[in-house]
Design a protein around this motif. Structure first.
Motif, short mmCIF file in Angstrom:
data_model
loop_
_atom_site.label_atom_id
_atom_site.label_comp_id
_atom_site.label_asym_id
_atom_site.label_seq_id
_atom_site.Cartn_x
_atom_site.Cartn_y
_atom_site.Cartn_z
N SER A 10 3.93 1.54 9.45
CA SER A 10 4.41 0.71 8.49
C SER A 10 5.84 -0.37 8.58
CB SER A 10 4.54 0.54 7.37
OG SER A 10 5.48 1.32 6.78
N SER A 156 10.38 -2.54 -2.08
CA SER A 156 10.06 -2.67 -0.62
C SER A 156 10.27 -1.52 0.06
CB SER A 156 10.69 -4.05 0.02
OG SER A 156 11.93 -3.48 0.05
N ILE A 159 7.92 1.40 -1.09
CA ILE A 159 6.61 1.21 -0.86
C ILE A 159 6.44 1.47 0.88
CG2 ILE A 159 4.71 -0.52 -1.33
CD1 ILE A 159 6.33 -1.37 -3.88
N ASN A 160 7.22 0.82 1.35
CA ASN A 160 6.99 0.68 2.80
C ASN A 160 7.33 2.42 3.00
OD1 ASN A 160 6.89 -0.72 5.42
ND2 ASN A 160 8.67 0.09 5.45
N ARG A 163 3.19 4.04 2.31
CA ARG A 163 2.16 3.39 2.56
C ARG A 163 0.88 3.55 3.63
NH1 ARG A 163 3.74 -2.06 4.29
NH2 ARG A 163 4.00 -2.50 1.83
N PHE A 166 -0.37 6.67 1.89
CA PHE A 166 -1.00 6.70 1.13
C PHE A 166 -2.59 5.85 1.47
CE2 PHE A 166 -2.49 3.07 -2.16
CZ PHE A 166 -2.58 3.46 -3.08
N VAL A 167 -2.03 4.69 2.24
CA VAL A 167 -3.61 3.96 3.14
C VAL A 167 -4.36 4.94 3.09
CG1 VAL A 167 -4.35 3.07 3.90
CG2 VAL A 167 -2.31 2.49 3.77
#
Length: 188
Positions: A10, A156, A159-160, A163, A166-167
């Motif tokens: 990311s 942000s 989340i970054n 990510r 999580f994905v």
């Protein structure tokens, strides 16, 4: 939350800071300047001692040239951050903070610490707040359920950071669910 290079797919923190630098901040100009047009819009005129709202990247540029003082956002103060830290450590949900608080705070504290009252205390509170939120994120990821997910008030940078993990985790959950469904369909 530091991740190994293999999981970093990311945006980098520096790129997030660049994105956050489009946010408008208030400055106290030390020089007069006519209205200036940029691709993102026109800002100014600057007339001391009147405050003016301009993008953070312009404020940084002017501050580095000693042509303004950056007025810290309302949330970048000891009282607000202490209250948020208390909420963060006493309640299970994430406390509400500006979406790009981490990036904006870092940029302002790096470039204009003299404009932030009790800058070192603010830095310390931001670090404590970040650690409390990271602990909450790790705890939440341990309880991850692919059927329902809610991440209110994540910022942000947070989340970054989660990510890539999580994905990957959701992909594994999906594969397991499909395998379970296929096994159930193939049985007589």
């Amino acid at each position: 939350m530091a991740l190994p290079q293999s999981l970093r797919t990311s945006v980098t923190p520096q790129e997030l800071e660049l994105i956050a630098s489009e946010k408008l901040v208030e400055i106290l100009p030390l020089v007069s300047m006519e209205k200036t047009a940029f691709i993102s819009g026109a800002y100014g005129p600057l007339r001391p001692p009147a405050k003016c709202r301009i993008p953070l990247w312009v404020a940084i540029n002017l501050k580095c040239k000693k042509k303004c003082h950056i007025v810290p956002p309302d949330w970048l103060n000891v009282d607000f951050l202490q209250e948020r830290l208390a909420r963060e450590t006493s309640q299970p949900e994430f406390s509400q903070l500006p979406f790009r608080f981490a990036e904006i705070a870092k940029v302002i504290l790096d470039i204009a610490p003299d404009d932030v009252p009790s800058a070192e205390k603010v830095r310390s509170l931001l670090k404590d707040l970040r650690e409390a939120r990271q602990a909450k994120s790790r705890e939440g990821l341990a309880k991850l359920d692919h059927s329902e997910l809610s991440l209110p008030n994540l910022c942000s940078m947070e989340i970054n950071e989660i990510r890539p993990f999580f994905v990957h985790a959701v992909g594994v959950f999906t594969q397991l669910s499909r395998a379970k469904e296929d096994k159930g369909v193939n049985e007589p």
